[in-house]
Design an enzyme around this catalytic site. Structure first.
Site, PDB file in Angstrom:
ATOM      1  N   GLU A   1       0.854  -1.192   0.000  1.00 32.37           N
ATOM      2  CA  GLU A   1       0.000   0.000   0.000  1.00 32.37           C
ATOM      3  C   GLU A   1       0.888   1.239   0.000  1.00 32.37           C
ATOM      4  O   GLU A   1       1.962   1.230   0.617  1.00 32.37           O
ATOM      5  CB  GLU A   1      -0.899  -0.007   1.248  1.00 32.37           C
ATOM      6  CG  GLU A   1      -1.849  -1.196   1.258  1.00 32.37           C
ATOM      7  CD  GLU A   1      -2.730  -1.254   2.517  1.00 32.37           C
ATOM      8  OE1 GLU A   1      -2.601  -0.368   3.386  1.00 32.37           O
ATOM      9  OE2 GLU A   1      -3.542  -2.190   2.615  1.00 32.37           O
TER      10      GLU A   1
ATOM     11  N   HIS B   1      -7.766   1.328   2.240  1.00 30.69           N
ATOM     12  CA  HIS B   1      -7.600   0.846   3.625  1.00 30.69           C
ATOM     13  C   HIS B   1      -8.320   1.769   4.630  1.00 30.69           C
ATOM     14  O   HIS B   1      -7.716   2.272   5.577  1.00 30.69           O
ATOM     15  CB  HIS B   1      -6.102   0.745   3.975  1.00 30.69           C
ATOM     16  CG  HIS B   1      -5.841  -0.199   5.121  1.00 30.69           C
ATOM     17  ND1 HIS B   1      -4.694  -0.931   5.228  1.00 30.69           N
ATOM     18  CD2 HIS B   1      -6.587  -0.529   6.211  1.00 30.69           C
ATOM     19  CE1 HIS B   1      -4.733  -1.666   6.330  1.00 30.69           C
ATOM     20  NE2 HIS B   1      -5.879  -1.435   6.943  1.00 30.69           N
TER      21      HIS B   1
HETATM   22  P1  NAI Z   1      -9.763 -11.096  15.606  1.00 31.63           P
HETATM   23  O1  NAI Z   1      -8.439 -11.554  16.077  1.00 31.63           O
HETATM   24  O2  NAI Z   1     -10.789 -10.673  16.564  1.00 31.63           O
HETATM   25  O3  NAI Z   1     -10.408 -12.255  14.689  1.00 31.63           O
HETATM   26  C1  NAI Z   1      -9.700 -12.997  13.746  1.00 31.63           C
HETATM   27  C2  NAI Z   1     -10.312 -14.394  13.683  1.00 31.63           C
HETATM   28  O4  NAI Z   1      -9.709 -15.101  12.605  1.00 31.63           O
HETATM   29  C3  NAI Z   1     -10.084 -15.207  14.955  1.00 31.63           C
HETATM   30  O5  NAI Z   1     -11.313 -15.712  15.426  1.00 31.63           O
HETATM   31  C4  NAI Z   1      -9.144 -16.317  14.492  1.00 31.63           C
HETATM   32  O6  NAI Z   1      -9.332 -17.525  15.190  1.00 31.63           O
HETATM   33  C5  NAI Z   1      -9.526 -16.443  13.036  1.00 31.63           C
HETATM   34  N1  NAI Z   1      -8.506 -17.074  12.194  1.00 31.63           N
HETATM   35  C6  NAI Z   1      -7.157 -16.977  12.285  1.00 31.63           C
HETATM   36  N2  NAI Z   1      -6.576 -17.686  11.301  1.00 31.63           N
HETATM   37  C7  NAI Z   1      -7.577 -18.253  10.581  1.00 31.63           C
HETATM   38  C8  NAI Z   1      -7.595 -19.087   9.447  1.00 31.63           C
HETATM   39  N3  NAI Z   1      -6.462 -19.503   8.851  1.00 31.63           N
HETATM   40  N4  NAI Z   1      -8.797 -19.469   8.959  1.00 31.63           N
HETATM   41  C9  NAI Z   1      -9.946 -19.077   9.578  1.00 31.63           C
HETATM   42  N5  NAI Z   1      -9.979 -18.272  10.657  1.00 31.63           N
HETATM   43  C10 NAI Z   1      -8.806 -17.864  11.156  1.00 31.63           C
HETATM   44  O7  NAI Z   1      -9.449  -9.948  14.541  1.00 31.63           O
HETATM   45  P2  NAI Z   1     -10.430  -8.786  14.067  1.00 31.63           P
HETATM   46  O8  NAI Z   1     -10.343  -7.641  14.978  1.00 31.63           O
HETATM   47  O9  NAI Z   1     -11.767  -9.349  13.772  1.00 31.63           O
HETATM   48  O10 NAI Z   1      -9.690  -8.343  12.704  1.00 31.63           O
HETATM   49  C11 NAI Z   1      -9.710  -9.175  11.564  1.00 31.63           C
HETATM   50  C12 NAI Z   1      -8.826  -8.582  10.476  1.00 31.63           C
HETATM   51  O11 NAI Z   1      -9.286  -7.285  10.104  1.00 31.63           O
HETATM   52  C13 NAI Z   1      -7.357  -8.395  10.861  1.00 31.63           C
HETATM   53  O12 NAI Z   1      -6.553  -8.837   9.778  1.00 31.63           O
HETATM   54  C14 NAI Z   1      -7.183  -6.901  10.988  1.00 31.63           C
HETATM   55  O13 NAI Z   1      -5.873  -6.502  10.655  1.00 31.63           O
HETATM   56  C15 NAI Z   1      -8.168  -6.411   9.945  1.00 31.63           C
HETATM   57  N6  NAI Z   1      -8.609  -5.016  10.129  1.00 31.63           N
HETATM   58  C16 NAI Z   1      -8.736  -4.238   9.015  1.00 31.63           C
HETATM   59  C17 NAI Z   1      -9.144  -2.922   9.132  1.00 31.63           C
HETATM   60  C18 NAI Z   1      -9.311  -2.074   7.929  1.00 31.63           C
HETATM   61  O14 NAI Z   1      -9.193  -0.852   8.026  1.00 31.63           O
HETATM   62  N7  NAI Z   1      -9.614  -2.628   6.785  1.00 31.63           N
HETATM   63  C19 NAI Z   1      -9.395  -2.318  10.457  1.00 31.63           C
HETATM   64  C20 NAI Z   1      -9.337  -3.261  11.552  1.00 31.63           C
HETATM   65  C21 NAI Z   1      -8.920  -4.562  11.375  1.00 31.63           C
END
Ligand code: NAI
Length: 410
Positions: free
Chosen positions: A270, A293
């Site tokens: 990015e 983003h």
């Molecule tokens: P979180 O940690 O609460 O949830 C992630 C989930 O993914 C967990 O339940 C975990 O067990 C699961 N997981 C991990 N590896 C996996 C796999 N190989 N297959 C299936 N499930 C798997 O994280 P959260 O807060 O929900 O964030 C999720 C994503 O969103 C992160 O990558 C974060 O960086 C991104 N994000 C993006 C933003 C944006 O501006 N677009 C802003 C905030 C977060």
């Protein structure tokens, strides 16, 4: 009995840099921390070092580098708050070795991402982006062909964590059927159904949305093969991390219209700032919605981050609680009414706990509660002791070999 801090709250100097939302100041003030300075911008290095010399708590965002030199300059620093998600701008190990926990706010923008995902879902199912592009070009493309309601469609959520589960709730309220896949067992919200494998999810989903973290396992999770396993005419949303999708394969599938469309908010590389060009094989495809983003970028999320991080910092200062610290052993402590609380940060080497207990015993101090947590090189012990004479314990505690920092909350 109200507790007295080792230093009264109004004398604990807090410096907030980079235009952190006003709500942080209000949160500190409500907690009794009235000596808060809030600056709009980041500071040049020299000025930063000068300012840091006197502060106990510093709040920053992504533009302030709190490197080893800055930490060295910050002689009185007790805690750092990153009022954002990332913490790369802080020398985390260095801070830990100085007994300084670093807090951030990884989940304050959860709802913002979830809302954008729902909005993008509607846009994709109605082909709004292409229609809008035509309208901007003066072309009237009024048609119901290829436009669908979300109601009754199956949404596949990959990663049922904070964001995935919020999307689940919102999508069901729009009338979608929700399936999800996670690598750890999760409590299904509403009528959402878990799928044992990602492939199973891909086979039944009209729309797939990705909410996994960036890990080696999720790198190219949506590979060419996986994209090929999506239902023909399905949609993909990625607002997680850019590395999760093979964007070249995605661009190919979209160009050939094997899948109907995609919305992508995050990319493998990015631009670092507004002057740098955004390069992606997805550019120019009319069935793709591209956003820079911004999934979590809302005023509400900034407010929530301000309150969340300020609250964590005040809780640490008040009680020693380190829940949420990214570089420190985590202890979730209740208030210490009726006793004194000794906080001791040390190198995680054998014998320190015994040495601490010896000091306490030698001073004839009665221990009411003891908590220990370690993380990597750091050990963190919290002792709740009778409110007898504790003034003499601090010096011998600091003299213990491996000791990094000791303080007492009265
Ligand atoms: P979180 O940690 O609460 O949830 C992630 C989930 O993914 C967990 O339940 C975990 O067990 C699961 N997981 C991990 N590896 C996996 C796999 N190989 N297959 C299936 N499930 C798997 O994280 P959260 O807060 O929900 O964030 C999720 C994503 O969103 C992160 O990558 C974060 O960086 C991104 N994000 C993006 C933003 C944006 O501006 N677009 C802003 C905030 C977060």
């Amino acid at each position: 009995m109200t507790s007295r801090l080792s230093r009264p709250r109004d004398q604990i100097r807090v410096l907030l840099l980079e235009g952190i939302h006003e709500r942080a100041v209000q949160s500190f003030e409500r907690a009794g921390y009235t000596s808060v300075r809030r600056l709009e911008g980041a500071l040049p290095v020299d000025e930063l070092h000068r300012e840091l010399a006197d502060v106990h708590i510093v709040g920053l965002r992504s533009r302030t580098q709190l490197d080893a030199d800055a930490l060295q300059a910050a002689r009185r620093l007790v805690a750092v708050g990153c009022f954002c998600i990332g913490t790369n701008q802080v020398a985390l190990d260095d801070a830990a070795l100085r007994g300084v926990p670093v807090f951030n706010a990884p989940h304050s923008n959860t709802r913002s991402v979830a809302e954008l995902v729902i909005g993008l879902s509607v846009m994709l199912f109605r082909d709004v982006f292409r229609k809008s592009s035509f309208a901007h070009d003066g072309k009237w493309r009024k048609t119901a062909k290829g436009a669908h309601e979300l109601r009754g469609k199956t949404l596949g959520i990959v990663g049922y964590g904070h964001i995935g589960s919020q999307v689940s709730v919102l999508a069901e309220s729009m009338g979608m059927r929700v399936v999800y896949h996670d690598i750890v067992p999760k409590l299904s919200l509403g009528n959402a159904r878990p799928q044992t494998s990602l492939d199973e999810l891909l086979a039944v989903s009209d729309l797939v949305t990705l909410h996994v973290p960036q890990t080696p396992e999720t790198s190219n999770l949506m590979s060419a093969e996986r994209i090929a396993r999506m239902r023909p005419g399905a949609f993909l949303i990625n607002a997680s991390r850019g590395t999760v999708v093979d964007v070249d394969a995605l661009a190919g599938a979209l160009r050939e219209e094997r899948i109907a469309g995609a919305a992508v908010d995050v990319f493998p590389t990015e631009p670092k700032n507004a002057d740098e060009e955004f390069i992606s094989p997805l550019r120019g495809l009319r069935n793709v919605i591209l956003t820079p983003h911004v999934g979590g970028s809302t005023v509400e999320a900034q407010e929530a981050i301000a309150v969340d991080v300020a609250t964590q910092l005040a809780a640490y200062s008040d009680s020693g609680t380190t829940t949420g610290a990214v570089n420190f052993p985590q202890l979730n402590l209740t208030p210490h009414a009726g006793c004194h609380r000794i906080l001791h940060v040390h190198r995680n080497v054998p014998g320190v706990l015994r040495a601490i207990n010896d000091v306490i015993a030698d001073q004839g101090v009665n221990i009411r509660g003891q908590h220990l947590q370690t993380r990597g090189e750091i050990g963190y012990v919290v002792l709740d002791v009778e409110r007898t004479q504790t003034d003499d314990v601090l010096e011998p505690l600091r003299a213990i070999e491996g000791s990094i920092r000791a303080r007492i909350l009265y």
